[in-house]
Design an enzyme around this catalytic site. Structure first.
Site, PDB file in Angstrom:
ATOM      1  N   TYR A  67       2.883   3.205 -68.786  1.00 54.20           N
ATOM      2  CA  TYR A  67       2.570   3.761 -67.465  1.00 54.20           C
ATOM      3  C   TYR A  67       1.081   3.990 -67.233  1.00 54.20           C
ATOM      4  O   TYR A  67       0.696   4.876 -66.465  1.00 54.20           O
ATOM      5  CB  TYR A  67       3.369   5.046 -67.215  1.00 54.20           C
ATOM      6  CG  TYR A  67       4.848   4.838 -67.386  1.00 54.20           C
ATOM      7  CD1 TYR A  67       5.590   4.160 -66.423  1.00 54.20           C
ATOM      8  CD2 TYR A  67       5.507   5.284 -68.528  1.00 54.20           C
ATOM      9  CE1 TYR A  67       6.948   3.943 -66.588  1.00 54.20           C
ATOM     10  CE2 TYR A  67       6.864   5.076 -68.708  1.00 54.20           C
ATOM     11  CZ  TYR A  67       7.578   4.406 -67.738  1.00 54.20           C
ATOM     12  OH  TYR A  67       8.922   4.191 -67.909  1.00 54.20           O
ATOM     13  N   ALA A  68       0.230   3.203 -67.852  1.00 55.98           N
ATOM     14  CA  ALA A  68      -1.217   3.300 -67.634  1.00 55.98           C
ATOM     15  C   ALA A  68      -1.581   2.453 -66.419  1.00 55.98           C
ATOM     16  O   ALA A  68      -2.159   1.371 -66.528  1.00 55.98           O
ATOM     17  CB  ALA A  68      -1.986   2.865 -68.877  1.00 55.98           C
ATOM     18  N   ASN A  69      -1.169   2.949 -65.258  1.00 56.68           N
ATOM     19  CA  ASN A  69      -1.371   2.261 -63.991  1.00 56.68           C
ATOM     20  C   ASN A  69      -1.741   3.297 -62.944  1.00 56.68           C
ATOM     21  O   ASN A  69      -1.224   4.414 -62.968  1.00 56.68           O
ATOM     22  CB  ASN A  69      -0.077   1.568 -63.530  1.00 56.68           C
ATOM     23  CG  ASN A  69       0.497   0.646 -64.575  1.00 56.68           C
ATOM     24  OD1 ASN A  69      -0.103  -0.354 -64.926  1.00 56.68           O
ATOM     25  ND2 ASN A  69       1.673   0.994 -65.091  1.00 56.68           N
ATOM     26  N   HIS A  76     -10.717   2.184 -44.947  1.00 55.54           N
ATOM     27  CA  HIS A  76     -10.087   3.477 -45.188  1.00 55.54           C
ATOM     28  C   HIS A  76      -8.577   3.314 -45.364  1.00 55.54           C
ATOM     29  O   HIS A  76      -7.928   2.670 -44.555  1.00 55.54           O
ATOM     30  CB  HIS A  76     -10.400   4.415 -44.016  1.00 55.54           C
ATOM     31  CG  HIS A  76      -9.924   5.796 -44.215  1.00 55.54           C
ATOM     32  ND1 HIS A  76      -9.388   6.539 -43.188  1.00 55.54           N
ATOM     33  CD2 HIS A  76      -9.890   6.599 -45.307  1.00 55.54           C
ATOM     34  CE1 HIS A  76      -9.049   7.728 -43.644  1.00 55.54           C
ATOM     35  NE2 HIS A  76      -9.347   7.789 -44.930  1.00 55.54           N
ATOM     36  N   ASP A  86      -2.053  -1.667 -66.527  1.00 57.47           N
ATOM     37  CA  ASP A  86      -1.945  -2.082 -67.925  1.00 57.47           C
ATOM     38  C   ASP A  86      -1.529  -3.549 -67.961  1.00 57.47           C
ATOM     39  O   ASP A  86      -1.291  -4.161 -66.910  1.00 57.47           O
ATOM     40  CB  ASP A  86      -0.987  -1.176 -68.700  1.00 57.47           C
ATOM     41  CG  ASP A  86       0.440  -1.160 -68.149  1.00 57.47           C
ATOM     42  OD1 ASP A  86       0.913  -2.191 -67.602  1.00 57.47           O
ATOM     43  OD2 ASP A  86       1.110  -0.121 -68.277  1.00 57.47           O
ATOM     44  N   HIS A 102       8.500   5.264 -61.082  1.00 60.09           N
ATOM     45  CA  HIS A 102       7.898   3.968 -61.418  1.00 60.09           C
ATOM     46  C   HIS A 102       8.382   2.851 -60.494  1.00 60.09           C
ATOM     47  O   HIS A 102       7.599   1.960 -60.128  1.00 60.09           O
ATOM     48  CB  HIS A 102       8.179   3.620 -62.878  1.00 60.09           C
ATOM     49  CG  HIS A 102       7.411   2.443 -63.376  1.00 60.09           C
ATOM     50  ND1 HIS A 102       6.043   2.375 -63.349  1.00 60.09           N
ATOM     51  CD2 HIS A 102       7.829   1.269 -63.910  1.00 60.09           C
ATOM     52  CE1 HIS A 102       5.642   1.221 -63.850  1.00 60.09           C
ATOM     53  NE2 HIS A 102       6.704   0.528 -64.202  1.00 60.09           N
TER      54      HIS A 102
END
Length: 131
Positions: free
Chosen positions: A120-122, A20, A28, A98
């Site tokens: 920013y594909a994270n 948990h 990316d 970021h």
């Protein structure tokens, strides 16, 4: 042989070991991966596999309590942001700058690097519980 769920043995092992609030990152191809964090590199060429494809498979196999994204995704990659919100309906969403996002990745159990080449594909996925 497994019939469904995550077939990649490294990803399956990491998911099975999460407790948990532990975190994993789906990234990316450009996100820096901090020293000491497990790298699971799936990238075979630009765009393959895609960030969203990997996110879907992992999300289907993981209890997710919270999602952290870089706030820059809202203006710089609205399509990916929208798709994340559509795929992950239940978890709470948190947006950070970021630079903070990159700091948070230092605590991840693993970073899964995709072939995605859009800004920013994270995402940081925070493990929930199944009960």
């Amino acid at each position: 042989m497994k019939k469904h769920g995550v077939l990649n043995s490294e990803i399956a092992s990491v998911l099975a070991s999460l407790g948990h609030t532990d975190t994993i990152v789906i990234a990316d191809c450009g996100l820096p991966i901090p020293a000491g964090v497990k790298r699971i590199d799936l990238a075979v060429e630009i765009g393959k596999p895609s960030f969203l494809d990997v996110l879907q498979v992992v999300a289907d196999d993981m209890a997710i309590e919270k999602v952290t994204l870089a706030e820059e995704v809202i203006n710089n990659n609205a399509e990916v942001n929208k798709e994340i919100e559509l795929k992950l309906i239940e978890p709470a969403f948190e947006y950070v700058c970021h630079e903070q996002f990159k700091e948070h990745t230092k605590k991840a159990k693993a970073i899964i690097r995709t072939g995605e080449a859009t800004p920013y594909a994270n995402v940081i996925l925070h493990a929930g519980v199944i009960f």
